[in-house]
Design a protein around this motif. Structure first.
Motif, PDB file in Angstrom:
ATOM      1  N   SER A 155      -8.498  13.860  -4.338  1.00 34.01           N
ATOM      2  CA  SER A 155      -8.873  12.616  -4.379  1.00 34.01           C
ATOM      3  C   SER A 155      -7.869  11.892  -4.961  1.00 34.01           C
ATOM      4  O   SER A 155      -7.029  12.248  -5.653  1.00 34.01           O
ATOM      5  N   ILE A 156      -7.745  10.481  -4.544  1.00 39.52           N
ATOM      6  CA  ILE A 156      -6.618   9.618  -5.229  1.00 39.52           C
ATOM      7  C   ILE A 156      -7.276   8.307  -5.694  1.00 39.52           C
ATOM      8  O   ILE A 156      -8.143   7.705  -4.911  1.00 39.52           O
ATOM      9  N   ASP A 157      -6.984   7.714  -6.740  1.00 42.02           N
ATOM     10  CA  ASP A 157      -7.050   6.587  -7.383  1.00 42.02           C
ATOM     11  C   ASP A 157      -6.103   5.474  -7.161  1.00 42.02           C
ATOM     12  O   ASP A 157      -4.970   5.772  -6.917  1.00 42.02           O
ATOM     13  N   ALA A 187     -11.247   3.162  -5.513  1.00 42.98           N
ATOM     14  CA  ALA A 187     -10.594   2.079  -5.684  1.00 42.98           C
ATOM     15  C   ALA A 187     -11.202   0.955  -6.537  1.00 42.98           C
ATOM     16  O   ALA A 187     -12.391   0.664  -6.307  1.00 42.98           O
ATOM     17  N   TYR A 188     -10.576   0.813  -7.645  1.00 41.53           N
ATOM     18  CA  TYR A 188     -10.801   0.023  -8.524  1.00 41.53           C
ATOM     19  C   TYR A 188      -9.995  -1.354  -8.805  1.00 41.53           C
ATOM     20  O   TYR A 188      -8.845  -1.439  -8.566  1.00 41.53           O
ATOM     21  N   SER A 189     -10.691  -2.473  -9.314  1.00 40.71           N
ATOM     22  CA  SER A 189     -10.109  -3.655  -9.454  1.00 40.71           C
ATOM     23  C   SER A 189      -9.392  -3.599 -10.869  1.00 40.71           C
ATOM     24  O   SER A 189     -10.169  -2.966 -11.955  1.00 40.71           O
ATOM     25  N   LEU A 190      -8.509  -4.055 -11.135  1.00 38.48           N
ATOM     26  CA  LEU A 190      -7.729  -4.049 -12.544  1.00 38.48           C
ATOM     27  C   LEU A 190      -8.689  -4.727 -13.530  1.00 38.48           C
ATOM     28  O   LEU A 190      -9.103  -5.943 -13.267  1.00 38.48           O
ATOM     29  N   ILE A 191      -8.872  -4.003 -14.534  1.00 34.52           N
ATOM     30  CA  ILE A 191      -9.699  -4.778 -15.760  1.00 34.52           C
ATOM     31  C   ILE A 191      -8.487  -4.699 -17.115  1.00 34.52           C
ATOM     32  O   ILE A 191      -8.012  -3.769 -17.143  1.00 34.52           O
ATOM     33  N   ILE A 192      -8.566  -5.799 -17.610  1.00 33.96           N
ATOM     34  CA  ILE A 192      -7.590  -5.982 -18.879  1.00 33.96           C
ATOM     35  C   ILE A 192      -8.562  -5.743 -20.057  1.00 33.96           C
ATOM     36  O   ILE A 192      -9.495  -6.304 -20.506  1.00 33.96           O
ATOM     37  N   SER A 237     -17.243   1.802  -6.235  1.00 32.19           N
ATOM     38  CA  SER A 237     -15.634   1.920  -5.990  1.00 32.19           C
ATOM     39  C   SER A 237     -15.298   3.163  -5.521  1.00 32.19           C
ATOM     40  O   SER A 237     -14.170   3.605  -5.647  1.00 32.19           O
ATOM     41  N   ASN A 238     -16.006   3.987  -4.899  1.00 30.30           N
ATOM     42  CA  ASN A 238     -15.988   5.322  -4.305  1.00 30.30           C
ATOM     43  C   ASN A 238     -16.219   5.616  -3.111  1.00 30.30           C
ATOM     44  O   ASN A 238     -17.160   5.054  -2.463  1.00 30.30           O
TER      45      ASN A 238
END
Length: 376
Positions: A155-157, A187-192, A237-238
Motif C-alpha cells: 500500500s502507499i500513502d 489518500a489523506y487531506s493535509l491536516i495542520i 480515505s482508503n
C-alpha cells in the motif's frame, strides 16, 4: 477477544513537516535499549499466552529506520512472543529509500506480509517542501525491490491539499501511482496539527494553505480516478482491490479492541482506551520497574461506545449495520440516534440502504460534520 496488535517505533531519519505522531530523530537515541524494553512490554501483556493475532501493524515514526540487526532482533524475538492466526495480516510501515534487500528479507522471514509505504507525492518539489527524505526514484526502486523479495501486498500513502499543490500536480501523482498497479492506496487531506513544523510556519504567516473548495475538488478527483481504475473505496480515505483492504485498520473502524505497545502508543482493552508514555525515558523506566507504561487511561462508557460505533463506522462506505448495533448495545439505533439520522438523511448526507446507514457522496465531502453530529 483481542486479535490485533499495534507496535510503535518512534524513530525517524528525518522529521516531516506535517507529522504529529510520537517520534524522535534517530541519531544518538537508545534504539537497542528501546527494542529490548518493547519486547519486555509484550511479556507484561502475556501475548504468547493469549489468543492468536489476526493482524499486526508496526508503525511509527519510521520502523524502516531501524538497522537490519535491530529489525531482526525485534521481528524474530516477536515470533517467540506472539502467535499468529491462520491467514493473518502483518504490516510494517516504511519510507521509500529506507528499505534494503537485507531489511526486506528479514521482514519476509519473520512473517511480515504487507508493506505500507509513505510516498505522499510524486512531485519532487512538494516532497522537499513537506520535509520528506526520499525522492521519486526511491519510490520506484523500493517497490521493485519489495516485489523481487516476494511482497505483493503493498500500500502507499498519498497526501493532497498540500501547500502549493495544484490539481495538475495531483493528477500526475495519481497517474504515476496507478501505473504501479498496487492493490491498495490511502489518500489523506493535509491536516495542520499542533507542534508540527507546518503549525509553526502557519502561525508565523509563512504557510499558505489550500481553501476548502480546492481541497474538496482534489478529494473528488482522487475518488473518481481510483474508483474508475477498479479500486473499491471501502473507507473515506482508503481504496483497495478486492481482498486487499487493510484488515488492521478495519479493527479501528469496526470499533474493536486491540493491544497498543511502544512509546506513545494507544490501545483499547476491556472497554478502556489507554495511552503510553511518549518520552523514551519515562516509557522505558516504567517497564524496567515492572509496570505497564500507561500514562493515561479512561473507561469508555456505554454512551461513548455508541458514539464511537457511529463516527468510526460511518468512515466505512458500507456504513453502520442497524442489526449489529442492536446486538451490540441491546437497543434500537433509532432510539438513540433516530433524530440525527433523520436530519442527516433529509440533508442528503446519509442514506439508509439494506439495513445500513451510510454516507452519501455529499456526506463524504462533509464527513467531519456528519461524525460530530453523533456526539450525544
Amino acid at each position: 477477544m483481542v486479535k490485533s496488535l499495534y507496535i510503535h517505533i518512534p524513530f525517524c531519519t528525518q522529521i516531516c513537516h506535517y507529522c504529529d505522531f510520537n517520534k524522535f530523530f534517530i541519531q544518538n537515541q537508545p534504539v537497542d535499549e528501546y527494542i529490548q524494553t518493547l519486547l519486555t512490554e509484550m511479556d507484561l501483556y502475556n501475548l504468547s499466552q493469549n489468543e492468536p493475532l489476526s493482524t499486526v501493524f508496526i508503525g511509527g515514526g519510521t520502523p524502516s529506520a531501524l538497522e537490519p540487526l535491530q529489525l531482526e532482533q525485534l521481528l524474530f524475538s516477536m515470533k517467540e512472543k506472539v502467535t499468529l492466526a491462520p491467514g493473518y495480516e502483518y504490516t510494517v510501515e516504511a519510507n521509500p529509500g529506507d528499505l534494503s534487500k537485507a531489511k526486506l528479507r528479514i521482514m519476509k522471514e519473520a512473517g511480515v506480509n504487507r508493506l505500507s509505504l509513505g510516498v505522499q507525492s510524486f512531485n519532487e518539489e512538494l516532497l522537499k517542501k513537506i520535509g520528506r527524505a526520499h525522492n521519486v526514484k526511491d519510490v520506484y526502486e523500493t517497490i521493485d525491490m519489495a516485489r523481487e523479495e516476494g511482497f505483493d501486498n503493498i500500500s502507499i500513502d498519498l497526501i493532497y491539499s498540500l501547500p502549493g499543490q495544484t490539481l495538475s500536480d495531483l493528477e500526475d501523482t495519481i497517474d504515476r501511482a496507478l501505473q504501479l498497479n498496487l492493490p491498495h492506496f490511502s489518500a489523506y487531506s493535509l491536516i495542520i496539527e499542533p507542534k508540527t513544523v507546518f503549525y509553526i510556519m502557519l502561525n508565523k504567516g509563512k504557510l499558505s494553505l489550500q481553501g476548502e473548495d480546492a481541497e474538496a475538488t482534489m478529494y473528488e478527483y482522487v475518488m473518481e480516478r481510483l474508483v474508475e481504475a477498479g479500486y473499491d473505496q471501502y473507507e473515506i480515505s482508503n481504496f483497495a482491490k478486492k481482498g486487499f483492504e487493510s484488515r488492521h485498520n478495519l479493527v479501528y473502524w469496526n470499533n474493536e479492541e486491540y493491544y497498543g505497545l511502544g512509546a506513545g502508543a494507544h490501545g483499547y482493552l476491556d472497554a478502556v482506551r489507554y495511552h503510553n508514555h511518549g518520552p523514551l525515558k519515562k516509557y522505558m523506566n516504567a517497564i524496567q520497574d515492572g509496570k505497564k507504561p500507561i500514562v493515561e487511561q479512561a473507561t469508555v462508557t456505554r454512551k461513548e461506545q455508541m458514539e464511537e460505533e457511529m463516527f468510526l463506522g460511518l468512515r466505512k462506505m458500507e456504513g453502520v449495520s442497524l442489526e449489529h448495533f442492536q446486538k451490540r448495545f441491546s437497543v434500537n439505533i433509532n432510539d438513540v440516534f433516530g433524530e440525527t439520522i433523520k436530519r442527516m438523511v433529509s440533508e442528503g448526507l446519509l442514506e439508509l440502504v439494506n439495513g445500513r446507514v451510510r454516507l452519501t457522496h455529499p456526506g463524504k465531502l462533509m464527513g467531519n460534520e456528519v461524525f460530530q453530529a453523533f456526539l450525544l
